[in-house]
Motif scaffolding. Structure first.
Motif, PDB file in Angstrom:
ATOM      1  N   SER A 228       0.812  -1.220   0.000  1.00 27.46           N
ATOM      2  CA  SER A 228       0.000   0.000   0.000  1.00 27.46           C
ATOM      3  C   SER A 228       0.846   1.271   0.000  1.00 27.46           C
ATOM      4  CB  SER A 228      -0.926   0.017   1.225  1.00 27.46           C
ATOM      5  OG  SER A 228      -0.165  -0.011   2.429  1.00 27.46           O
ATOM      6  N   ASN A 229       2.132   1.164   0.379  1.00 30.90           N
ATOM      7  CA  ASN A 229       2.994   2.339   0.533  1.00 30.90           C
ATOM      8  C   ASN A 229       3.482   2.838  -0.838  1.00 30.90           C
ATOM      9  OD1 ASN A 229       4.970   4.226   1.110  1.00 30.90           O
ATOM     10  ND2 ASN A 229       5.839   3.057   2.823  1.00 30.90           N
ATOM     11  N   PRO A 230       2.966   3.971  -1.330  1.00 33.40           N
ATOM     12  CA  PRO A 230       3.376   4.455  -2.661  1.00 33.40           C
ATOM     13  C   PRO A 230       4.843   4.859  -2.731  1.00 33.40           C
ATOM     14  CG  PRO A 230       2.032   6.103  -1.541  1.00 33.40           C
ATOM     15  CD  PRO A 230       1.978   4.864  -0.699  1.00 33.40           C
ATOM     16  N   ASN A 231       5.440   5.208  -1.603  1.00 30.06           N
ATOM     17  CA  ASN A 231       6.853   5.597  -1.597  1.00 30.06           C
ATOM     18  C   ASN A 231       7.764   4.427  -1.943  1.00 30.06           C
ATOM     19  OD1 ASN A 231       6.377   8.303  -0.859  1.00 30.06           O
ATOM     20  ND2 ASN A 231       6.145   7.711   1.295  1.00 30.06           N
ATOM     21  N   LYS A 232       7.340   3.214  -1.601  1.00 29.71           N
ATOM     22  CA  LYS A 232       8.121   2.030  -1.933  1.00 29.71           C
ATOM     23  C   LYS A 232       7.859   1.573  -3.371  1.00 29.71           C
ATOM     24  CE  LYS A 232       9.717   1.818   2.269  1.00 29.71           C
ATOM     25  NZ  LYS A 232      11.112   2.197   2.555  1.00 29.71           N
ATOM     26  N   VAL A 233       6.682   1.945  -3.893  1.00 35.83           N
ATOM     27  CA  VAL A 233       6.281   1.513  -5.232  1.00 35.83           C
ATOM     28  C   VAL A 233       6.846   2.426  -6.315  1.00 35.83           C
ATOM     29  CG1 VAL A 233       4.285   1.168  -6.755  1.00 35.83           C
ATOM     30  CG2 VAL A 233       4.182   0.392  -4.371  1.00 35.83           C
ATOM     31  N   LYS A 234       6.914   3.719  -6.043  1.00 39.26           N
ATOM     32  CA  LYS A 234       7.263   4.686  -7.093  1.00 39.26           C
ATOM     33  C   LYS A 234       8.680   4.509  -7.620  1.00 39.26           C
ATOM     34  CE  LYS A 234       8.668   8.402  -3.921  1.00 39.26           C
ATOM     35  NZ  LYS A 234       8.335   9.775  -3.431  1.00 39.26           N
ATOM     36  N   ILE A 235       9.533   3.799  -6.894  1.00 32.08           N
ATOM     37  CA  ILE A 235      10.902   3.535  -7.353  1.00 32.08           C
ATOM     38  C   ILE A 235      10.896   2.678  -8.617  1.00 32.08           C
ATOM     39  CG2 ILE A 235      13.120   2.502  -6.699  1.00 32.08           C
ATOM     40  CD1 ILE A 235      12.362   3.071  -3.777  1.00 32.08           C
ATOM     41  N   PHE A 236       9.843   1.873  -8.769  1.00 36.00           N
ATOM     42  CA  PHE A 236       9.744   0.984  -9.930  1.00 36.00           C
ATOM     43  C   PHE A 236       9.097   1.747 -11.088  1.00 36.00           C
ATOM     44  CE2 PHE A 236      10.214  -1.734  -6.326  1.00 36.00           C
ATOM     45  CZ  PHE A 236      10.922  -2.824  -6.780  1.00 36.00           C
ATOM     46  N   ASN A 237       9.839   1.900 -12.166  1.00 36.16           N
ATOM     47  CA  ASN A 237       9.356   2.667 -13.310  1.00 36.16           C
ATOM     48  C   ASN A 237       8.341   1.903 -14.138  1.00 36.16           C
ATOM     49  OD1 ASN A 237      11.079   4.836 -12.692  1.00 36.16           O
ATOM     50  ND2 ASN A 237      12.791   3.835 -13.761  1.00 36.16           N
ATOM     51  N   GLN A 238       8.485   0.582 -14.191  1.00 39.10           N
ATOM     52  CA  GLN A 238       7.619  -0.219 -15.039  1.00 39.10           C
ATOM     53  C   GLN A 238       6.234  -0.384 -14.409  1.00 39.10           C
ATOM     54  OE1 GLN A 238      10.510  -1.279 -13.643  1.00 39.10           O
ATOM     55  NE2 GLN A 238      11.712  -2.509 -15.069  1.00 39.10           N
TER      56      GLN A 238
END
Length: 368
Positions: A228-238
């Motif tokens: 759920s944490n967008p800060n951990k997800v946004k690192i992935f560009n794909q």
């Protein structure tokens, strides 16, 4: 609903949709009904819309398809319009492989790997949309076939809630109700296909049932994880990322691949695909994350993501890839009983999986 259809197809996955579309191109006036246990087309390649959280949409089963680089002209005619319209995209260069010492490389493969765009369900929908007379292709979803029998030159098909439909021809697009594994899945004492025929009445069907009983299947379990944490997800560009595991990891842990799918709220669904030859094993969320952290040692952005995950669901796939004893192609159609078969359980040369399912379905449509 029609009283009598020209064709009833059990299953609306890749095989069933391909057969229906190809048959419609040959006989556009024929009425075709596809009966599907799920909520929409696609079978294992369908896309899931969460009923608990309506913003979630992800491919929880088959996340891509592999085709030979020199696939047949028949398959080319089927998929080229999908590639041209961007309903099917080539993702071969975007797939990674991680080995037992934590090295990540692009997957080396002699196949072309595609996915439906934006979701896998678009693949089957696109196949159906290629039909010449779409209004003659009908669907019954969330429907279970209880039994079927040939009576008075028609197939009588009994559905759940005791509904009955009739058809001149019947097609099974999966091996499930012809294979002994269905006994446990449906909690029945005999094969539905065997019950439909008195032994000796159609020797071709007798032989097909005998051959099908010898097929062994890969078993699969998918673990669906949520971040759920967008800060951990946004690192992935794909938006979509697939990481396959090396043979050593597959052999030791049964981990096959990880599918990463960003959601519209910048959260992420991660699906761990596990495959087994015989016994379907159970693994806790804690143990899964422990192993993933060990495998991805030193890859901090992955580790940070795994630590944030919650296990929201898991799925056992009852229909999966056959690994031996494929059925001779000559058994695809019985003109005596007006019943046909298609899917990845037929021997059509040097191909398997989705490519084999496509070829067998196209071939069956041409036989009629």
């Amino acid at each position: 609903m029609n009283n009598v259809y020209d064709f009833v197809v059990i299953g609306a996955g890749i095989s069933g949709c391909t057969f229906a579309s190809c048959l419609n191109k040959r006989f556009s006036d024929a009425s075709i009904l596809l009966i599907e246990h799920g909520r929409k087309v696609g079978g294992r390649s369908t896309t899931r819309n969460s009923r608990k959280n309506t913003i979630f949409k992800f491919d929880h089963g088959l996340a891509s398809i592999s085709l030979s680089k020199n696939f047949s002209e028949d398959i080319n005619k089927l998929i080229y319009p999908l590639i041209k319209s961007k309903k099917l995209i080539n993702i071969t260069k975007d797939i990674l492989l991680i080995n037992e010492i934590g090295e990540i490389h692009n997957l080396s493969t002699d196949k072309e790997i595609f996915r439906g765009y934006p979701f896998m369900i678009n693949f089957c929908e696109g196949i159906i949309d290629q039909s010449f007379n779409r209004k003659n292709i009908h669907f019954l979803f969330q429907t279970l076939v209880k039994s079927f029998k040939r009576e008075n030159d028609l197939w009588r098909i009994l559905l759940n809630e005791e509904k009955v439909i009739r058809s001149k021809n019947l097609v099974l697009s999966s091996s499930l109700i012809a294979h002994p594994r269905c006994l446990k899945i449906f909690n029945v004492n005999s094969l539905p296909l065997r019950d439909a025929f008195i032994p000796g009445n159609d020797e071709m069907i007798d032989y097909l049932i005998e051959k099908a009983s010898k097929i062994e299947y890969i078993k699969r379990k998918n673990y669906i994880l949520y971040v759920s944490n967008p800060n951990k997800v946004k690192i992935f560009n794909q938006r979509y990322l697939q990481v396959f595991f090396s043979k050593s990891i597959r052999d030791n842990l049964n981990f096959e691949k990880l599918i990463f799918q960003k959601q519209i709220d910048d959260s992420m669904i991660i699906i761990l695909h596990c495959s087994y030859h015989r016994t379907l094993l159970e693994m806790s969320h804690e143990k899964i994350i422990k192993y993933l952290i060990e495998i991805f040692d030193g890859k901090q952005k992955f580790i940070d993501l795994f630590i944030e995950t919650k296990l929201i669901d898991k799925m056992d796939w009852r229909a999966s890839q056959p690994i031996n004893s494929l059925i001779p192609k000559e058994l695809q159609w019985s003109s005596k009983s007006k019943i046909g078969f298609c899917g990845d359980w037929f021997d059509l040369g040097n191909c398997k999986g989705v490519e084999l399912a496509l070829k067998s379905s196209i071939r069956l449509a041409k036989l009629l």
